[in-house]
Design an enzyme around this catalytic site. Structure first.
Site, PDB file in Angstrom:
ATOM      1  N   ASP A   1     -47.081 -38.033 -26.388  1.00  0.00           N
ATOM      2  CA  ASP A   1     -48.189 -37.215 -25.899  1.00  0.00           C
ATOM      3  C   ASP A   1     -48.477 -36.064 -26.848  1.00  0.00           C
ATOM      4  OD1 ASP A   1     -45.758 -35.991 -25.375  1.00  0.00           O
ATOM      5  OD2 ASP A   1     -46.011 -35.888 -23.222  1.00  0.00           O
TER       6      ASP A   1
ATOM      7  N   ASP B   1     -41.627 -31.813 -12.307  1.00  0.00           N
ATOM      8  CA  ASP B   1     -42.504 -32.386 -11.279  1.00  0.00           C
ATOM      9  C   ASP B   1     -42.516 -33.911 -11.328  1.00  0.00           C
ATOM     10  OD1 ASP B   1     -43.980 -32.982 -13.531  1.00  0.00           O
ATOM     11  OD2 ASP B   1     -45.761 -31.847 -12.957  1.00  0.00           O
TER      12      ASP B   1
ATOM     13  N   HIS C   1     -43.030 -35.857 -14.024  1.00  0.00           N
ATOM     14  CA  HIS C   1     -43.861 -36.545 -15.027  1.00  0.00           C
ATOM     15  C   HIS C   1     -43.000 -37.179 -16.112  1.00  0.00           C
ATOM     16  CE1 HIS C   1     -44.125 -32.490 -17.357  1.00  0.00           C
ATOM     17  NE2 HIS C   1     -43.406 -33.298 -18.091  1.00  0.00           N
TER      18      HIS C   1
ATOM     19  N   GLU D   1     -48.869 -36.860 -14.987  1.00  0.00           N
ATOM     20  CA  GLU D   1     -48.575 -35.920 -13.918  1.00  0.00           C
ATOM     21  C   GLU D   1     -48.692 -36.570 -12.540  1.00  0.00           C
ATOM     22  OE1 GLU D   1     -47.122 -33.335 -14.622  1.00  0.00           O
ATOM     23  OE2 GLU D   1     -48.171 -31.897 -15.881  1.00  0.00           O
TER      24      GLU D   1
HETATM   25  C1  F6R Z   1     -42.883 -34.627 -24.014  1.00  0.00           C
HETATM   26  C2  F6R Z   1     -42.764 -35.391 -22.793  1.00  0.00           C
HETATM   27  C3  F6R Z   1     -42.456 -34.713 -21.502  1.00  0.00           C
HETATM   28  C4  F6R Z   1     -41.094 -34.025 -21.550  1.00  0.00           C
HETATM   29  C5  F6R Z   1     -40.823 -33.314 -20.240  1.00  0.00           C
HETATM   30  C6  F6R Z   1     -39.494 -32.607 -20.234  1.00  0.00           C
HETATM   31  O1  F6R Z   1     -43.205 -35.473 -25.094  1.00  0.00           O
HETATM   32  O2  F6R Z   1     -42.936 -36.567 -22.836  1.00  0.00           O
HETATM   33  O3  F6R Z   1     -42.467 -35.658 -20.475  1.00  0.00           O
HETATM   34  O4  F6R Z   1     -40.106 -34.975 -21.801  1.00  0.00           O
HETATM   35  O5  F6R Z   1     -41.850 -32.385 -19.998  1.00  0.00           O
HETATM   36  O6  F6R Z   1     -39.522 -31.584 -21.174  1.00  0.00           O
HETATM   37  P1  F6R Z   1     -38.186 -30.834 -21.588  1.00  0.00           P
HETATM   38  O7  F6R Z   1     -37.324 -31.825 -22.243  1.00  0.00           O
HETATM   39  O8  F6R Z   1     -38.633 -29.751 -22.528  1.00  0.00           O
HETATM   40  O9  F6R Z   1     -37.608 -30.302 -20.323  1.00  0.00           O
END
Ligand code: F6R
Length: 264
Positions: A67, A136, A138, A143
């Site tokens: 992403d 959350d 995702h 989301e």
């Molecule tokens: C980012 C992604 C997100 C993160 C998630 C957790 O490329 O795919 O799904 O993996 O937001 O983020 P962290 O690891 O920073 O807690």
């Protein structure tokens, strides 16, 4: 789903790196899916170490990021393309152009999303997708409330995600973009193998829902329950809400000293 709980993120990084290395050794042209954020950083650190020790080369691999934020300048340090470069790809030997991220600077983001899907397909699909999980629920930036069969698409980030990610933007939520371009859940589910890392107390609810809850758009990561090759690496805090841990936790005692093939 194979769930394994480790003492700390360093152990997880070592185990996850062994898994990635095993794939690349058996298939030097493997296509990797890269997550950004803090969860996979220990894994990337281990992969860089292996590379610097001449144990692992990425020269024939291609990689696709999950992403990207919409609205950050191309050279913004927190743009995911720059983040992944800083923590991983610039320290190893991917060929120029071998690592791609969704482009969010073009005039037509929807067209960009279609092109990204096509590029993944043209590369033969992702062999191993590295994942984190949002508080959350995702994965990527898919989301809650979005369709469980989504492809690469534009999303509005939830307030929770923007709050959580403010730590990368001087703690200032107003600097966190409101939108992202992300691979969809169906795109992610097409990867041949999923390798998720979740650490810390704030992932507890999302991890519990993903492993023990019903599949629901309310917790997008629950779709992973349909994947037939998903490995979930947790620390104690992230695993602390699981009530049936003994039923699905793989006994990986001694795993850190052992190779994956010894377990298969
Ligand atoms: C980012 C992604 C997100 C993160 C998630 C957790 O490329 O795919 O799904 O993996 O937001 O983020 P962290 O690891 O920073 O807690």
């Amino acid at each position: 789903m194979q769930v394994a709980v480790f003492k700390n993120e360093e152990e997880i990084g070592i185990v996850a790196a062994k898994r990635v290395a095993r794939l690349i050794k058996s298939n030097p042209e493997a296509v990797l899916g890269l997550a950004t954020g803090s969860s996979p950083v220990p894994l990337y650190r281990e992969l860089v170490k292996m590379h610097l020790a001449n144990e692992l080369s990425f020269a024939q691999n291609r990689a696709f990021c999950l992403d990207e934020y919409v609205g950050l300048a191309d050279d913004h340090p927190e743009a995911y393309r720059n983040f992944i470069d800083r923590v991983f790809t610039s320290h190893v030997d991917f060929q120029p152009g071998a690592v791609r991220a969704p482009s969010t600077s073009g005039p037509n983001l929807k067209e960009g999303a279609l092109e990204y899907e096509a590029a993944i397909r043209a590369a033969g699909g992702v062999d191993l997708q590295i994942l984190g999980i949002g508080a959350d629920g995702h994965i990527g930036f898919c989301e809650p409330g979005g369709p469980l069969n989504s492809r690469t698409h534009l999303v509005f980030l939830t307030e929770q995600t923007r709050r959580d990610n403010a730590r990368f933007f001087d703690g200032d939520i107003t600097q966190v973009p409101r939108m992202g371009l992300t691979q969809g859940l169906a795109t992610i589910m097409e990867a041949r193998e999923l390798l998720m890392i979740a650490t810390g107390e704030n992932k507890k609810a999302a991890v519990t829902a993903m492993v023990e809850g019903s599949v629901s758009a309310h917790w997008p990561s629950t779709v992973v329950q349909y994947h037939n090759d998903a490995i979930i690496l947790l620390d104690e805090a992230a695993a602390s809400g699981l009530t049936m841990r003994d039923h699905y936790q793989v006994n990986w005692e001694g795993f850190l000293e052992t190779e994956w093939t010894d377990y298969e």
